[in-house]
Structure formats: C-alpha cells, structure tokens
Design a protein around this motif. Structure first.
Motif, PDB file in Angstrom:
ATOM      1  N   ALA B  66      33.504  40.794  43.000  1.00 13.61           N
ATOM      2  CA  ALA B  66      32.628  42.101  42.580  1.00 13.61           C
ATOM      3  C   ALA B  66      32.451  42.930  43.839  1.00 13.61           C
ATOM      4  CB  ALA B  66      31.308  41.637  41.856  1.00 13.61           C
ATOM      5  N   ILE B 119      24.838  35.976  37.572  1.00 13.40           N
ATOM      6  CA  ILE B 119      25.225  37.122  37.843  1.00 13.40           C
ATOM      7  C   ILE B 119      24.078  38.091  38.276  1.00 13.40           C
ATOM      8  CG2 ILE B 119      26.468  39.065  37.215  1.00 13.40           C
ATOM      9  CD1 ILE B 119      28.571  37.244  35.913  1.00 13.40           C
ATOM     10  N   LEU B 120      23.194  37.945  37.060  1.00 10.97           N
ATOM     11  CA  LEU B 120      22.113  38.954  37.120  1.00 10.97           C
ATOM     12  C   LEU B 120      21.153  38.921  38.589  1.00 10.97           C
ATOM     13  CD1 LEU B 120      21.028  39.577  33.384  1.00 10.97           C
ATOM     14  CD2 LEU B 120      22.398  41.045  34.711  1.00 10.97           C
ATOM     15  N   LEU B 124      23.924  43.262  42.529  1.00  8.13           N
ATOM     16  CA  LEU B 124      25.125  44.286  42.255  1.00  8.13           C
ATOM     17  C   LEU B 124      24.950  45.203  41.279  1.00  8.13           C
ATOM     18  CD1 LEU B 124      27.612  41.141  41.530  1.00  8.13           C
ATOM     19  CD2 LEU B 124      27.529  42.819  43.543  1.00  8.13           C
ATOM     20  N   PRO B 126      27.339  47.451  39.327  1.00  8.71           N
ATOM     21  CA  PRO B 126      28.500  47.897  38.894  1.00  8.71           C
ATOM     22  C   PRO B 126      28.207  49.136  38.195  1.00  8.71           C
ATOM     23  CG  PRO B 126      28.385  45.659  38.183  1.00  8.71           C
ATOM     24  CD  PRO B 126      27.030  46.274  38.620  1.00  8.71           C
ATOM     25  N   GLU B 127      27.179  49.430  37.630  1.00 12.52           N
ATOM     26  CA  GLU B 127      27.210  50.838  37.005  1.00 12.52           C
ATOM     27  C   GLU B 127      27.484  52.003  38.022  1.00 12.52           C
ATOM     28  OE1 GLU B 127      25.358  48.097  36.649  1.00 12.52           O
ATOM     29  OE2 GLU B 127      24.797  47.805  34.394  1.00 12.52           O
ATOM     30  N   MET B 129      29.300  52.053  40.125  1.00 12.22           N
ATOM     31  CA  MET B 129      30.743  52.309  40.452  1.00 12.22           C
ATOM     32  C   MET B 129      31.348  53.251  39.303  1.00 12.22           C
ATOM     33  SD  MET B 129      33.414  48.979  41.022  1.00 12.22           S
ATOM     34  CE  MET B 129      33.253  48.634  39.076  1.00 12.22           C
ATOM     35  N   LEU B 130      31.097  52.740  37.930  1.00 15.73           N
ATOM     36  CA  LEU B 130      31.320  53.628  36.876  1.00 15.73           C
ATOM     37  C   LEU B 130      30.856  55.115  36.943  1.00 15.73           C
ATOM     38  CD1 LEU B 130      31.025  51.592  33.515  1.00 15.73           C
ATOM     39  CD2 LEU B 130      32.801  51.895  35.121  1.00 15.73           C
ATOM     40  N   LEU B 148      34.510  53.809  31.710  1.00 16.63           N
ATOM     41  CA  LEU B 148      34.722  52.423  31.478  1.00 16.63           C
ATOM     42  C   LEU B 148      36.145  52.008  31.135  1.00 16.63           C
ATOM     43  CD1 LEU B 148      33.602  49.332  31.306  1.00 16.63           C
ATOM     44  CD2 LEU B 148      32.800  49.863  29.149  1.00 16.63           C
ATOM     45  N   TYR B 151      38.416  52.351  33.960  1.00 13.69           N
ATOM     46  CA  TYR B 151      38.294  51.088  34.909  1.00 13.69           C
ATOM     47  C   TYR B 151      39.100  50.133  34.255  1.00 13.69           C
ATOM     48  CZ  TYR B 151      36.249  47.938  38.199  1.00 13.69           C
ATOM     49  OH  TYR B 151      36.028  46.749  38.908  1.00 13.69           O
TER      50      TYR B 151
END
Lengths: 208, 208
Positions: B66, B119-120, B124, B126-127, B129-130, B148, B151
């Motif tokens: 990630a 993961i939470l 990170l 990742p939003e 990145m979007l 999205l 991607y």
DNA sequence: TATATCTTTGACTGTTTGATTAAACTTATT
DNA sequence: AATAAGTTTAATCAAACAGTCAAAGATATA
C-alpha cells in the motif's frame, strides 16, 4: 438442501459451495456432508476421496466458465458487442456465484501441472477464440494487435475488481451498497474504456 | 538460511515465504520452522500462535504494498508517468515476490472483518491518492471522471495477468518463456492502452 | 417371500498438526 | 563462581481430519 436430487447431485452441489468459498485446503469433508444432509462416509462411497471430489468440482466449474467465454466470443456479433455482453454476463453471474474465478485461479496456482492435464482432456480450443478476436480487430477496426493482450485486458478490467472486492473495500472504506453501485457503473464504463483505447490505436499504428 | 539475522527475523522471513505461497490454511508451522532452521516450539515462543504470526506477515506485506502504491501516485509527476512507473515497478517486483497480491486478496477474502481492523490501525490514507488522481485527471487531461474506476482499471490491467498467470498458461498453452515476453510487452502496451482510453474521453465527455 | 445387491450409517483408525511443557543449554549479572 | 534470566530443544498432548469398515437398511430380483 433440495430432496428431489439424487445423492451424487446433492454432494456435488454442496461440494461446489464449500470448495468455491474455501478452496481445497480450507474445505472439510464433514462440512460438505452436513450441507448435503448425509453421512460423511457417503462422500467416499460416491467419490473415492477428497481429491477426486475436488477435481470433479474443478472440472465442472472450469468447463462452465471457459465454454461460456468461448460461446460469447465465437458468436456472430461485432467485437464491441461481445465485450459489452461479456461484461454484463460476468458481472451478473458473479452476483450469484461470487467465488468462481478466484476458486479457479487459486486451484490452478496450487497444483498447476495436475489440473492442466484435466483441462487438456476437455476439448476446448480457446485458441480459436483468440483467432476470432484477431480477425475482428483487423476487419472491424483495422488493427493488427496481439489478441492475447486485448483479451487479457478485457478479463483484467472485468474480473479483477470482483476478485479484489474485499481489498478495494478495505483500502478505500467503501460500503457494500456503494460497491453494488460501483459494479453497476462498470457495465457502462469498461466497454467505453476499451473502445476508446482501441480507437486510439487506429490513428497511431506504430504500436505492436 | 542466513545466519546473521536474529531468530525473530529468521522466523518472519520463513513465514513470509510459506504464507505467501500457501496461504493460512496451506501453511504448516513445521515447514516454517524447517525453513528457518530451528525448532518448531521457537515459533510459539516468539509469536504466540499461528494466527498472530500470520497477522504479523499480513500486516507487513500489506503495508509495504500500500505504501509503495501511495508513494508512486502521490509523487510529483504527470499521471501518465506515474502509470508507467507503477506498471514497471510492479511487473519487476513480482518477478521476485510472485505471490504477494494474491496472498493479500485471499487473506482478505478469508477473514475480511478481522483484517480490516488491522488495516485501519496503519495510518494509511489511500483516499488522498484518489484525490490526487482526480486532480491530475482534471488538470492534465481535462477529465471529470471517478478516479476510483481509473485506479481499479490500472490495477486490473497490471495485476490481473500476474495473478491469473497459471490460468492464462493453461487456457492458451503458453510456455514460461513466452509468458516472460508477454509481461515484458505489457510494460509498453498497458500504458498506451490507458492513455488511448483516457484521450478518448476528451472528445466525448458525455460519460461519467 | 427369500435372496442378492445396492445404499446409508455410526463407530472407529491412523495421521497430521498446532500447541504445551519440562528440562537442557546459553548468556548476562553480581 | 554462583545465580538468575533468557533461549532452545525433544517429547508429548489433544484436537481435527480424511478415510475405513462392518453392520443395518432399503430396494430390486427370483
């Protein structure tokens, strides 16, 4: 579980459900027996052992998927219609049989040689499908591209989001409902994406 | 196996190899111990049990993947350069770590809730990145598309062929050598495919 | 109805496997 | 050197599991 079927059918149906979801290692003969509503020893009576039951299920599943793909891509339509139909079919299909493709990929990953033999016994000729795609790329769009790349692109754009659904949901914290919308959107988005990509090659043919 | 590392490291390295290839259910503590060159009881001494060892490996692996993706897509480059770099990086990376993505997908598939928590905990985002992709789509290509989908398209075109490699080889009877060529070709083909697709939207903006 | 064949079951077996434990060995601390 | 703490091992345990078997039950055949 339905009582009208004969034992073989009941076992196969239960085995399908369990193997598809949990794979060979995760599946338990006891669980399959419970789901089929019968004694575990019956599984061994009708199918010698776990491996051969698994092979039956794999065989069936693989043949079904492969022949459906061939059917679509060998039919009499424009390439773009086929792509449209394939994506619609697949995205609808998996809403009922969520784990099929991942099941096939994992099975093939665990024992490639063994299963490759089984696949060869079925007289599928996926190469025909590739040739058909090659022909249509040339005749309908004037493109001279390796059809394998195009086919893999179609599969990747269609299949990957389904297989990676839990990954996408975890990464971007997306609810189940938004995912349904997302997949519904892809039925339109993916075909145009592919069409755009292919049309782009028409002008600049310097590539592959 | 390398002797200079401490036991924890040796165990983790062995566990990584085994879990990546065989998943949680397929992996054996004994095999990990053998590979690490030590007694099986030591695995339980350093990591309470199989589950927590697996979680450690999953955590590590997921974070690595990630963060690498974020790093690429948050850097200072044009979107098309990022796509090019990502595909190159990924296709080179998996030649050494073949099973990472499939491992993550399967793990998330088997125990989604449990791993989602893990993961939470990693922070990170990742939003981000979007949002970055959305911004670049607009500024660099004048496109107002859901990032999205784009991607996921990038991932699908890149990752799927790797994950489905045994499937593709079985279907079309392709040798290992031809597959190497195939992946090498994709480093060029996929970026142009995506670029063509995106440029197609520029003219006809009636879509999403 | 008697008998042979096919089907189904519960109890059992042997093995694999994750986990525990007590003792041996090593290293650091005084 | 003596002691304590940390590390490693072999032996063992208990549970889970695929697979077997002998006997019971059902069905067809004569």
């Amino acid at each position: 579980m339905d009582n009208r079927q004969n034992p073989e059918e009941k076992i196969l149906e239960a085995a399908r459900l369990v193997f598809h979801q949990k794979g060979f290692n995760g599946a338990r003969m006891q669980e399959i027996a419970d789901l089929a509503g019968m004694n575990k020893a019956l599984l061994h009576y009708y199918f010698r052992n776990k491996e051969s039951l698994f092979e039956k299920v794999f065989n069936e599943t693989f043949a079904q998927m492969a022949s459906k793909m061939s059917e679509i891509f060998l039919s009499e339509m424009t390439l773009m219609s086929k792509i449209q139909i394939f994506i619609n079919f697949y995205l609808n299909f998996i809403s009922r049989h969520s784990f099929v493709v991942q099941f096939i990929i994992n099975a093939l990953h665990d024992k490639p040689e063994q299963l490759r033999e089984i696949i060869l016994k079925q007289n599928l000729v996926p190469e025909l499908m590739l040739e058909q795609i090659r022909k249509q790329l040339r005749e309908e769009m004037g493109l001279d591209i390796d059809p394998l790349h195009i086919y893999v692109n179609i599969l990747g754009l269609t299949v990957f989001p389904v297989v990676a659904k839990p990954l996408i949901q975890s990464l971007f914290r997306i609810t189940d409902e938004r995912m349904d919308v997302f997949f519904e959107q892809r039925k339109k988005i993916v075909p145009t994406f592919i069409e755009n990509a292919l049309k782009g090659y028409e002008k600049d043919k310097s590539l592959l």
